[in-house]
Design a protein around this motif. Structure first.
Motif, PDB file in Angstrom:
ATOM      1  N   VAL A   7       0.778  -1.254   0.036  1.00 32.32           N
ATOM      2  CA  VAL A   7      -0.025   0.027   0.071  1.00 32.32           C
ATOM      3  C   VAL A   7       0.824   1.297   0.150  1.00 32.32           C
ATOM      4  N   ALA A   8       0.450   2.179  -0.842  1.00 29.19           N
ATOM      5  CA  ALA A   8       1.343   3.534  -1.024  1.00 29.19           C
ATOM      6  C   ALA A   8       1.273   4.087   0.225  1.00 29.19           C
ATOM      7  N   MET A   9       2.083   4.861   0.464  1.00 28.36           N
ATOM      8  CA  MET A   9       2.051   5.629   1.699  1.00 28.36           C
ATOM      9  C   MET A   9       1.852   6.973   1.444  1.00 28.36           C
ATOM     10  N   SER A  10       0.635   7.311   1.780  1.00 24.59           N
ATOM     11  CA  SER A  10       0.301   8.907   1.757  1.00 24.59           C
ATOM     12  C   SER A  10       0.788   9.565   3.097  1.00 24.59           C
ATOM     13  N   TYR A 205       1.025  16.370  -2.812  1.00 24.20           N
ATOM     14  CA  TYR A 205       0.688  17.440  -2.197  1.00 24.20           C
ATOM     15  C   TYR A 205       0.941  17.283  -0.666  1.00 24.20           C
ATOM     16  N   ARG A 206       1.318  18.065   0.226  1.00 26.40           N
ATOM     17  CA  ARG A 206       1.750  17.991   1.552  1.00 26.40           C
ATOM     18  C   ARG A 206       0.213  17.798   2.470  1.00 26.40           C
ATOM     19  N   THR A 207      -0.700  18.356   2.271  1.00 29.63           N
ATOM     20  CA  THR A 207      -1.723  18.190   3.030  1.00 29.63           C
ATOM     21  C   THR A 207      -3.050  17.356   2.256  1.00 29.63           C
ATOM     22  N   GLU A 208      -3.525  17.989   1.575  1.00 26.01           N
ATOM     23  CA  GLU A 208      -4.642  17.510   1.013  1.00 26.01           C
ATOM     24  C   GLU A 208      -4.446  16.858  -0.417  1.00 26.01           C
ATOM     25  N   GLU A 209      -4.847  15.703  -0.764  1.00 26.91           N
ATOM     26  CA  GLU A 209      -4.517  15.208  -2.117  1.00 26.91           C
ATOM     27  C   GLU A 209      -5.441  15.920  -2.946  1.00 26.91           C
ATOM     28  N   HIS A 210      -4.805  16.041  -4.235  1.00 25.95           N
ATOM     29  CA  HIS A 210      -5.715  16.735  -5.479  1.00 25.95           C
ATOM     30  C   HIS A 210      -5.952  15.449  -6.267  1.00 25.95           C
ATOM     31  N   TRP A 211      -6.968  15.434  -6.902  1.00 25.19           N
ATOM     32  CA  TRP A 211      -7.573  14.226  -7.746  1.00 25.19           C
ATOM     33  C   TRP A 211      -7.820  14.563  -9.239  1.00 25.19           C
ATOM     34  N   LEU A 212      -7.710  13.770 -10.052  1.00 28.55           N
ATOM     35  CA  LEU A 212      -8.420  13.928 -11.229  1.00 28.55           C
ATOM     36  C   LEU A 212      -9.966  14.132 -11.160  1.00 28.55           C
ATOM     37  N   LYS A 213     -10.706  14.716 -11.947  1.00 25.07           N
ATOM     38  CA  LYS A 213     -12.000  14.906 -11.987  1.00 25.07           C
ATOM     39  C   LYS A 213     -12.811  13.908 -11.050  1.00 25.07           C
ATOM     40  N   ASN A 214     -12.739  12.675 -11.202  1.00 19.95           N
ATOM     41  CA  ASN A 214     -13.757  11.658 -10.511  1.00 19.95           C
ATOM     42  C   ASN A 214     -13.020  11.173  -9.447  1.00 19.95           C
ATOM     43  N   HIS A 215     -11.994  11.687  -8.977  1.00 20.23           N
ATOM     44  CA  HIS A 215     -11.658  11.242  -7.541  1.00 20.23           C
ATOM     45  C   HIS A 215     -11.030   9.986  -7.559  1.00 20.23           C
TER      46      HIS A 215
END
Ligand SMILES: *[C@@H]1O[C@H](CO)[C@@H](O)[C@H](O)[C@H]1NC(C)=O
Ligand SMILES: *[C@@H]1O[C@H](CO)[C@@H](O)[C@H](O)[C@H]1NC(C)=O
Ligand SMILES: *[C@@H]1O[C@H](CO)[C@@H](O)[C@H](O)[C@H]1NC(C)=O
Ligand SMILES: *[C@@H]1O[C@H](CO)[C@@H](O)[C@H](O)[C@H]1NC(C)=O
Ligand SMILES: *[C@@H]1O[C@H](CO)[C@@H](O)[C@H](O)[C@H]1NC(C)=O
Length: 305
Positions: A7-10, A205-215
């Motif tokens: 599992v990737a570490m966010s 991103y450091r705090t909030e992930e950014h997502w492509l349009k459909n999350h």
């Protein structure tokens, strides 16, 4: 070195997720997904980067391993791809996009597969990014391992797997980041005398992930890249002093990012403004990676010394 992490570490809460992943049986598959053992030759000293966790993929195409990718299932995009640079030849292959069947079906054949026309298997869609994620998004498909850095048609075609791709703004992809790929090409083809190992990855991103349009697919704030060429021509021109045996860079993927890591050239053409790439030493890159991932990240064994 085997990596069974799946599992990737966010930067937040990796532990609970990896327990879940284990319970779900990921990472138990042999072959090409779940283990770098079959493709260690793409890493300097057979030593994959340390500090990032995800799902290893040995990228196989036409029954040969072509490069290695550390994939993040929760982000549906790669942390990094690692490959051996080769001087390019011939034309860029047509963009024929492929997926990794073993991310959906661990017992499937390990070769990457071309997306079929028509509707996709929902389990494949669930397991990774697909063409539709990019349609009508404001991002292009950014190769981590670029087709430019390979000689054979098959090696180049193999870079067109969506498991090797992250959402990248056109201003970066067709601007300063492409220039970096050209510079690395010219530098390594002219002065590297033996193997040249390259690792290219992302910084979230450091705090909030950014997502492509459909999350479904996470967008990186920065891209980074580093090479390691232990055997090189030491009569380097002045402008290349300090760029061997190893050198690195970080590129902006968001004009709104602050300027602490990569400053903005205010006089650049507006299309490319805010997508600057900063060249730097491997140590400096690792310092920024450590800061963002909250753990020591080591790209090359003993700094490629
Ligand atoms: C993309 O946008 C166009 C125009 O708004 C629309 O007609 C089309 O259906 C959209 N396609 C997808 C796959 O969302
Ligand atoms: C890549 O390097 C090769 C060999 O030096 C050169 O012929 C070619 O023009 C370069 N391509 C780009 C796009 O930099
Ligand atoms: C090293 O580079 C110099 C020019 O910078 C060139 O004259 C020489 O032939 C190169 N040596 C090798 C072994 O490639
Ligand atoms: C940058 O910020 C502006 C204004 O808040 C916003 O409209 C734009 O979408 C942002 N760009 C990116 C790439 O996030
Ligand atoms: C900034 O961009 C301009 C226009 O592309 C270029 O001429 C100049 O060299 C750049 N400056 C720096 C410090 O990179």
């Amino acid at each position: 070195m085997r990596q069974h992490g799946t599992v990737a570490m966010s930067p937040a809460a990796p532990l609970a997720l990896s327990v879940l992943a284990f319970a779900a049986g990921w990472g138990l598959g042999v072959a090409d997904v779940g283990d770098f053992a079959p493709c260690l030759r793409f890493f300097y000293r057979s030593w994959p980067p340390k500090g990032l966790s995800g799902t290893p993929i040995c990228q196989r195409y036409v029954n040969q391993y072509r490069y290695a990718t550390l994939y993040s299932r929760p982000r549906r995009s790669p942390w990094f791809s690692a490959y051996l640079y080769e001087a390019p030849a011939g034309k860029r292959p047509s963009a024929c996009w492929k997926f990794e069947p073993q991310l959906a079906y661990p017992a499937a054949d390990g070769n990457m597969v071309r997306f079929p026309p028509g509707p996709l298997d929902p389990k494949v869609v669930e397991s990774q990014e697909v063409d539709l994620d990019y349609i009508n998004s404001s991002y292009s498909r950014g190769h981590l391992n670029p087709s430019l850095h390979h000689t054979s048609h098959e090696d180049r075609a193999a870079t067109f797997s969506l498991t090797n791709v992250v959402p990248q703004k056109v201003g970066s992809n067709d601007g300063p980041w492409e220039k970096l790929e050209w510079t690395v090409n010219r530098t390594l083809s002219a002065y590297c005398l033996g193997d040249a190992y390259v690792v290219t990855g992302v910084i979230p991103y450091r705090t909030e992930e950014h997502w492509l349009k459909n999350h479904r697919v996470a967008v990186p704030e920065y891209l980074w890249s580093a090479y390691c060429c232990p055997r090189y021509n030491s009569s380097l021109p002045k402008e290349l002093k300090g760029t061997f045996p190893t050198y690195a860079a970080i590129g902006r993927n968001d004009p709104n990012s602050t300027e602490e890591i990569v400053p903005v050239n205010k006089t650049a053409k507006s299309k490319f403004r805010g997508y600057d790439v900063r060249r730097m030493s491997l140590q400096t890159l690792e310092m920024y990676l450590k800061d963002r991932f909250n753990t020591v990240v080591t790209v090359f064994y003993q700094l490629c010394s």
